[in-house]
Design an enzyme around this catalytic site. Sequence first.
Site, PDB file in Angstrom:
ATOM      1  N   GLU A   1       0.792  -1.235   0.000  1.00 33.98           N
ATOM      2  CA  GLU A   1       0.000   0.000   0.000  1.00 33.98           C
ATOM      3  C   GLU A   1       0.831   1.296   0.000  1.00 33.98           C
ATOM      4  OE1 GLU A   1      -2.717  -0.426   3.288  1.00 33.98           O
ATOM      5  OE2 GLU A   1      -3.735  -2.107   2.376  1.00 33.98           O
TER       6      GLU A   1
ATOM      7  N   ASN B   1       2.032  -5.045  -3.161  1.00 36.69           N
ATOM      8  CA  ASN B   1       0.642  -5.413  -2.868  1.00 36.69           C
ATOM      9  C   ASN B   1      -0.173  -4.162  -2.555  1.00 36.69           C
ATOM     10  OD1 ASN B   1      -1.259  -7.628  -2.218  1.00 36.69           O
ATOM     11  ND2 ASN B   1      -1.125  -6.890  -0.101  1.00 36.69           N
TER      12      ASN B   1
ATOM     13  N   HIS C   1     -10.458  -6.530  -1.895  1.00 33.45           N
ATOM     14  CA  HIS C   1     -11.519  -6.365  -0.886  1.00 33.45           C
ATOM     15  C   HIS C   1     -12.700  -5.736  -1.627  1.00 33.45           C
ATOM     16  CE1 HIS C   1      -8.867  -7.335   2.435  1.00 33.45           C
ATOM     17  NE2 HIS C   1      -7.978  -6.463   1.984  1.00 33.45           N
TER      18      HIS C   1
ATOM     19  N   ASP D   1     -12.171 -10.654  -0.308  1.00 31.49           N
ATOM     20  CA  ASP D   1     -13.412 -10.858   0.438  1.00 31.49           C
ATOM     21  C   ASP D   1     -14.473 -10.017  -0.258  1.00 31.49           C
ATOM     22  OD1 ASP D   1     -12.636  -8.318   1.374  1.00 31.49           O
ATOM     23  OD2 ASP D   1     -12.050  -9.080   3.336  1.00 31.49           O
TER      24      ASP D   1
END
Length: 462
Positions: free
Chosen positions: A190, A233, A269, A300
């Site tokens: 990030e 990532n 996400h 998710d």
Amino acid sequence: MEAIQPTLTPVVITSVSADAPQALIIAFCNREDMFSRGRLTAALSIVLASLFCASRSAAQDRPLRQSASERQFLIGAAVAMSPFRNEPAYQQTLGREFNIIVAENAFKWDSMHPTRNTFNFSDTDALVDFAESHGMKIRGHTLVWHNQVPDWLRNGGFSRDEVISILREHILTFVGRYRGRVWAWDVVNEAIDDSTAALRTSSFWYQIIGPDYIRLAFQFAHEADPDAILYYNDYSIEGLNAKSDAVFNLVRDLKTDGVAIGGVGWQMHQVNGFRIQPANQTNARRLGDLGLQISITEMDVRINLPTTPDKLAQQALAYRDTIEFCLSEPNCKALVTWGFTDKYWWIPGFFSGWGDALPLDTNYQLKPAYYSLRDVLEQGLDFTPRLTGVSREGKKLLVAGEKFESGAQLFINGEKQKKVSNDSDNPSTLLVAKKSGKTVKSGDIIQVKNPGGVGSNELIYP
Ligand code: GLA
């Protein structure tokens, strides 16, 4: 609400969309009360459901990892330490279903480097050992992130050179300890800011070291384990937008400068309703053109509570799309979900009113999302066992072949044999029947059947 059919679990039927029949039937097989107003006739629904359940139960015990491994694909989940240590069903499900894991928190600075001179390897060792003993790979997450930086470091008043040397020591010690044992590391997590689509200047690492912290971290990680695949990532970079462009530019520049970056992780996400778009493919391919692999690293799909059968069916589409996408893009190597059971999941603490984002429910029951993943993973694979040879070892009969599943049965002249087990060293290629060696004779017909009833070729005992 219309009550129907006497012998099976009572069901009623909701409105039926193009995707609905399968979802309805899946829910029926799961004995969920999802049918609420009638359009299909009761009789038709029972027939369809019975047929579908029959074929589904044939594959009931085949875990995700079996078909994933057959495709050389990685399917995995993030692990939370507390249930991992305390809840047997948690570990059992992990070991059964997945061929890769990642730690939710145990690999982060604040967990495993709690003071300047202390490394805490108890959880990281436990996870790496677990992965190895279950034939799984492991992702290391994460070496540099703006969150979960321990106070001793953040508030330590260290100079730039000192922080670089602390970072180097952290990476050499940690990555070095598991050299050759961790498949991929999220070296930097990030680093791009959502609002500016430029480097996140508020990050501790940026503030003390400046933009060079990224390449330094990759350099140290490569020094510590030259064979690990090193990832960048991030979230909201799955499609095409200013942030994914910024990530593309960042990793392209790293590649151009010879930095040992091997992949980009898409956290994924998502909010229920998510579907894969052409932009995802374009993005995957431009990264592929740089020679980079991608992995879905934290998937998710959060549902606006309360969960309903329709929302679960919708969620299943997001998982189906994503696994189909990943299997069809040659540089997509893994799909990892952030947790696997709705019982342990990070969203409630972050987004109140949202939840149930994972493929298993709070009781470890398989949700429509799970079945989507499995259906796609199994498509086109042949699970027929093949018998290649039979030999005796005293009372034991050793049955060699391929694709024997756990719980496979052995038949001699059509008679099911007792005390048969898979050889633990070669479970899919060797069955051992403890007593059958005593009775087998020349000319007997030997056959193996997998738990779903799929039978092998027949072999005549010599
Ligand atoms: C980010 C991080 C993960 C995890 C999640 C949820 O996605 O990469 O490690 O912390 O946030 O908190």
